[in-house]
Write a protein that holds these residues in place. Structure first.
Motif, mmCIF file in Angstrom:
data_model
loop_
_atom_site.group_PDB
_atom_site.id
_atom_site.type_symbol
_atom_site.label_atom_id
_atom_site.label_comp_id
_atom_site.label_asym_id
_atom_site.label_seq_id
_atom_site.Cartn_x
_atom_site.Cartn_y
_atom_site.Cartn_z
ATOM 1 N N UNK A 1 1.170 -1.283 0.172
ATOM 2 C CA UNK A 1 0.099 -0.485 0.005
ATOM 3 C C UNK A 1 0.670 1.327 -0.014
ATOM 4 N N UNK A 2 2.172 1.307 -0.133
ATOM 5 C CA UNK A 2 3.187 2.522 -0.189
ATOM 6 C C UNK A 2 4.087 2.248 -1.257
ATOM 7 N N UNK A 3 3.410 3.846 -1.568
ATOM 8 C CA UNK A 3 4.556 3.992 -2.929
ATOM 9 C C UNK A 3 5.889 3.883 -2.769
ATOM 10 N N UNK A 4 6.374 2.675 -3.918
ATOM 11 C CA UNK A 4 7.605 2.341 -4.104
ATOM 12 C C UNK A 4 8.767 3.527 -4.699
ATOM 13 N N UNK A 5 7.750 3.601 -5.780
ATOM 14 C CA UNK A 5 8.489 4.351 -7.373
ATOM 15 C C UNK A 5 7.429 4.091 -8.418
ATOM 16 N N UNK A 6 7.810 5.591 -9.283
ATOM 17 C CA UNK A 6 7.683 5.559 -10.525
ATOM 18 C C UNK A 6 7.643 5.212 -11.777
ATOM 19 N N UNK A 7 8.721 3.441 -11.660
ATOM 20 C CA UNK A 7 9.333 3.288 -12.679
ATOM 21 C C UNK A 7 8.116 1.613 -13.726
ATOM 22 N N UNK A 8 8.864 1.570 -14.696
ATOM 23 C CA UNK A 8 8.087 0.323 -15.015
ATOM 24 C C UNK A 8 8.858 -1.206 -14.199
ATOM 25 N N UNK A 9 10.500 -1.246 -13.918
ATOM 26 C CA UNK A 9 10.721 -2.560 -13.260
ATOM 27 C C UNK A 9 10.964 -1.884 -11.664
ATOM 28 N N UNK A 10 11.106 -3.079 -10.889
ATOM 29 C CA UNK A 10 10.856 -2.799 -9.551
ATOM 30 C C UNK A 10 12.234 -3.533 -9.321
ATOM 31 N N UNK A 11 13.150 -3.076 -8.457
ATOM 32 C CA UNK A 11 14.144 -4.359 -8.048
ATOM 33 C C UNK A 11 14.651 -3.730 -6.983
ATOM 34 N N UNK A 12 14.697 -5.032 -5.817
ATOM 35 C CA UNK A 12 15.540 -4.641 -4.679
ATOM 36 C C UNK A 12 16.712 -5.421 -4.432
ATOM 37 N N UNK A 13 17.518 -5.519 -4.279
ATOM 38 C CA UNK A 13 18.379 -6.649 -3.917
ATOM 39 C C UNK A 13 18.635 -7.219 -2.170
ATOM 40 N N UNK A 14 19.239 -8.290 -2.331
ATOM 41 C CA UNK A 14 19.004 -9.235 -0.669
ATOM 42 C C UNK A 14 17.705 -8.975 -0.227
ATOM 43 N N UNK A 15 16.612 -9.441 -0.475
ATOM 44 C CA UNK A 15 15.343 -9.096 -0.104
ATOM 45 C C UNK A 15 15.480 -10.297 1.473
ATOM 46 N N UNK A 16 14.974 -9.808 2.569
ATOM 47 C CA UNK A 16 14.863 -10.676 3.162
ATOM 48 C C UNK A 16 12.793 -11.030 3.934
ATOM 49 N N UNK A 17 12.536 -11.422 4.882
ATOM 50 C CA UNK A 17 11.863 -12.015 5.601
ATOM 51 C C UNK A 17 10.336 -10.663 5.705
ATOM 52 N N UNK A 18 11.259 -9.190 6.084
ATOM 53 C CA UNK A 18 10.240 -8.228 5.823
ATOM 54 C C UNK A 18 9.467 -7.734 4.827
ATOM 55 N N UNK B 1 8.171 -9.814 2.409
ATOM 56 C CA UNK B 1 6.923 -10.453 2.459
ATOM 57 C C UNK B 1 5.607 -9.052 1.934
ATOM 58 N N UNK B 2 5.001 -9.787 1.483
ATOM 59 C CA UNK B 2 3.767 -8.683 1.696
ATOM 60 C C UNK B 2 2.874 -8.927 -0.422
ATOM 61 N N UNK B 3 1.681 -7.947 -0.409
ATOM 62 C CA UNK B 3 1.595 -7.328 -1.734
ATOM 63 C C UNK B 3 2.353 -5.990 -2.106
ATOM 64 N N UNK B 4 2.385 -6.423 -3.946
ATOM 65 C CA UNK B 4 3.085 -5.585 -4.896
ATOM 66 C C UNK B 4 2.798 -5.389 -5.925
ATOM 67 N N UNK B 5 2.053 -3.848 -5.853
ATOM 68 C CA UNK B 5 0.650 -3.651 -7.071
ATOM 69 C C UNK B 5 1.481 -2.561 -7.828
ATOM 70 N N UNK B 6 1.134 -2.993 -9.085
ATOM 71 C CA UNK B 6 1.236 -1.763 -10.310
ATOM 72 C C UNK B 6 0.468 -1.342 -11.077
ATOM 73 N N UNK B 7 0.566 -0.017 -11.077
ATOM 74 C CA UNK B 7 -0.393 0.718 -11.140
ATOM 75 C C UNK B 7 -0.241 1.134 -12.220
ATOM 76 N N UNK B 8 -1.135 1.018 -13.161
ATOM 77 C CA UNK B 8 -0.831 1.920 -14.709
ATOM 78 C C UNK B 8 -1.668 3.438 -14.949
#
Length: 489
Positions: A271-288, A290-297
Motif C-alpha cells: 500500500x505504500x508508493x515505492x517508485x514510478x518506474x516500469x521495473x522494480x528491483x530490491x537487492x538482498x530481500x529478507x522476510x520483512x 514479504x507482502x503485496x506488490x501492486x503495479x498501477x498503470x
C-alpha cells in the motif's frame, strides 16, 4: 497534409503548362465572338498551387494591360503593367515575385496562399479606342484538410470532416488505400459523403485516412490524415510469475500494459508508493519484504487506470531462544520460526552442522531444538537454515552464553579481576621491602650485642687470672688496648 491539385496527388501546376493553355484558348476563341472575360485556371485552387488568371477573347490590337488587387483601378493597388509596344513590364505597388504577366494579358500567381483569396481586376486598352475596359474575376484559395471533431480515443465517437465544402463536388473516403464502406453501428457517411463518423472508435481504426474531392471527370483534391487512436491501458501483467523467494536473493519485477500512448507506471508495496518506474528491483530481500506488490498503470490521454497485484512470500528464518544467558544444568529451547510450516530445517552450531548429543532433542519438523541439561560446551552461536526448492536461507546467528553452576554469583568483570591482581602484586612488593628493612635492622643490633659480650668476657678473663710476672692490675691504657683487640676479633 498534401497539396491539392487536379490529380490524386496534389502539387504545383507548371506555369509553362498554363501558358500553353493560354495560347490554345487564345487561338480557339475568336476575338469577334465574345467580350473580354477572365477565368481562373484551375477553377478551384488550393494553397501551394499555381493559378493562372486567364484572359479569354483578348483584343486583336492591344497596347496596354493593367492588373489591380480588388474591384478597382486604384493606382495604389496596381500589381503589374504590360506595354505591348516594346514588351515592357512595369511592376506596381502590390507586386510580388510570385506574379508574372504574359503578352496575352494573363496573370500567373505562383504558390497561392489563403490571403490571395479575393477579386482581381484587369484593365485592357486597345489601339482602336484607347479607353481601357475593366474586367474582374474572383479567386478563392481553399485549404484542403480533414478535420477531427475530437481526439481519437478508443470507445468514443469521432467525426472526420473533409474540407473544403464545394458545391457540386463528390467525396470519397479511403483508409490505408482502401475505399471506406458504411458499416451499421460502426461507420456512417453523410448524404454527400463529406463527413465520416466512427461511432465506437477502436484501436484497429488507427491508420491513414484520405478524402478525395472530385467533379464529374477529375479529382480536384485528395487530403490525408493519419489517425492515431489512444487506448488503454489494458490490464497489466507482472513478470516473472514466481511468487516465492528465499531471503538474501534479489527481487526484480517487470510490469507491462498495452497502451497508446505508453502508460505511466507506479509500484506500491503493502500500500505504500515505492517508485514510478516500469521495473522494480530490491537487492538482498529478507522476510520483512514479504507482502503485496501492486503495479498501477495510467494513460493521461484516455484518463484510464488499471492495476495488477502480486503477493510475494520471502522464505527465511528467525531463531527465538528461551534465554540467551543460561546456567549450566538448566534447559535451553531454541525455536526456528519460518514463513511457512513444513519446510526442511537444519541446525548450525558455530558455523558447523550441529551434531546431536544425548542431551539434545528435535521436534518432528526440526523447528524446535531442546538441550537439557545445558553444559559449558553448549556455549556458542546457533543458526537454523531453511530449504525451499532450489534455494536456502539462514537465520541471523543467536549467541548463547552458559554460566558455570559453582561460580554463578562470583563472576567478576575483567576490569575488576585486573585491579585485584595489580593490588595484590603491589602489596606483595611492599611486604618484601618492609621485611628487608626489618631484617637489616635486626642484624645490625645482634652484631652490636655480640661485640659488647666479647669485650666484657676478655676483661673478666684478665681480672680473674692469678698474679704472675705481670702487674697485679692493668692500667687504663692497657684496658683500652684489650677492648680494641676484641673488636678486631
Amino acid at each position: 497534409m498534401e497539396n491539392p491539385s487536379a490529380s490524386p496527388h496534389r502539387g504545383h501546376v507548371p506555369w509553362q503548362g498554363l501558358l500553353l493553355a493560354v495560347s490554345l484558348l487564345t487561338v480557339w476563341i475568336p476575338s469577334t465572338m465574345a467580350e473580354y472575360t477572365v477565368v481562373p485556371v484551375p477553377p478551384i485552387a488550393a494553397e501551394g498551387m499555381d493559378v493562372l488568371l486567364l484572359l479569354q477573347n483578348p483584343p486583336q490590337n492591344p497596347i496596354l494591360y493593367n492588373w489591380f488587387n480588388g474591384e478597382t483601378s486604384n493606382a495604389n493597388l496596381r500589381i503589374i503593367t504590360y506595354r505591348v509596344l516594346g514588351s515592357k513590364v512595369d511592376p506596381g505597388p502590390t507586386y510580388t515575385d510570385r506574379h508574372t504577366i504574359f503578352p496575352n494579358g494573363s496573370l500567373l500567381i505562383q504558390n497561392v496562399i489563403k490571403n490571395d483569396t479575393g477579386n482581381y481586376t484587369l484593365g485592357v486598352t486597345d489601339e482602336e479606342s484607347y479607353i481601357p475596359e475593366y474586367i474582374s474575376v474572383q479567386l478563392h484559395v481553399y485549404q484542403p484538410q480533414i478535420i477531427n471533431d475530437s481526439k481519437p480515443i478508443e470507445g468514443k465517437e469521432l467525426v472526420l470532416t473533409c474540407e473544403p465544402d464545394i458545391p457540386g463536388m463528390t467525396y470519397q473516403w479511403y483508409k490505408d488505400g482502401e475505399e471506406v464502406q458504411e458499416i451499421p453501428d460502426r461507420l456512417q457517411l453523410s448524404s454527400n459523403n463529406r463527413t465520416l463518423t466512427l461511432l465506437n472508435v477502436t484501436r484497429n481504426d488507427t491508420g491513414i485516412y484520405e478524402c478525395e474531392i472530385r467533379n464529374s471527370t477529375t479529382v480536384i483534391f485528395r487530403n490525408s490524415n493519419t489517425l492515431n487512436v489512444s487506448y488503454g491501458p489494458d490490464s497489466p501483467t507482472i513478470s516473472p510469475s514466481e511468487e516465492n523467494y528465499c531471503s538474501g536473493t534479489d527481487l526484480t519485477l517487470f510490469c507491462e500494459a498495452d497502451s497508446n500512448p505508453p502508460a505511466q507506471y507506479t509500484w506500491l508495496i503493502n500500500g505504500k508508493i515505492w517508485g514510478s518506474t516500469q521495473q522494480l528491483h530490491i537487492p538482498s530481500i529478507s522476510t520483512s519484504d514479504s507482502g503485496s506488490y501492486t503495479c498501477e498503470v495510467h494513460n493521461s490521454n484516455t484518463g484510464l487506470n488499471n492495476t495488477a497485484v502480486r503477493n510475494i512470500t520471502v522464505y527465511g528464518a528467525v531463531i527465538q531462544a528461551s534465554s540467551t544467558a543460561i546456567t549450566e544444568k538448566d534447559s535451553l529451547v531454541l525455536t526456528c520460526i519460518t514463513a511457512e510450516p513444513g519446510l526442511s530445517i537444519q541446525w548450525i552450531f558455530n558455523s558447523q552442522s550441529l551434531q546431536l548429543t544425548e542431551r539434545m532433542n528435535l521436534s518432528s519438523d526440526n523447528s524446535i531444538l531442546t538441550i537439557e541439561p545445558v553444559m559449558m560446551e553448549d556455549e556458542g552461536e546457533y543458526q537454523c537454515e531453511v530449504f525451499y526448492l532450489n534455494c536456502s536461507s539462514k537465520s541471523d546467528p543467536v549467541r548463547i552464553a552458559v554460566r558455570a553452576l559453582d561460580t554463578e554469583n562470583t563472576h567478576l568483570l575483567p576490569g575488576a579481576i585486573a585491579g585485584i591482581v595489580i593490588g595484590a602484586f603491589v602489596a606483595l612488593i611492599l611486604l618484601c621491602i618492609l621485611a628487608y628493612f626489618l631484617y637489616c635492622s635486626k642484624t645490625r643490633s645482634h652484631r652490636r650485642k655480640q661485640i659488647h659480650e666479647v669485650a666484657y668476657s676478655s676483661l673478666n678473663f684478665h681480672v680473674l687470672q692469678p698474679k704472675q710476672s705481670t702487674p697485679a692490675s692493668l692500667s687504663p691504657g692497657a684496658t683500652d688496648t684489650v677492648y680494641s683487640e676484641v673488636r678486631k676479633k
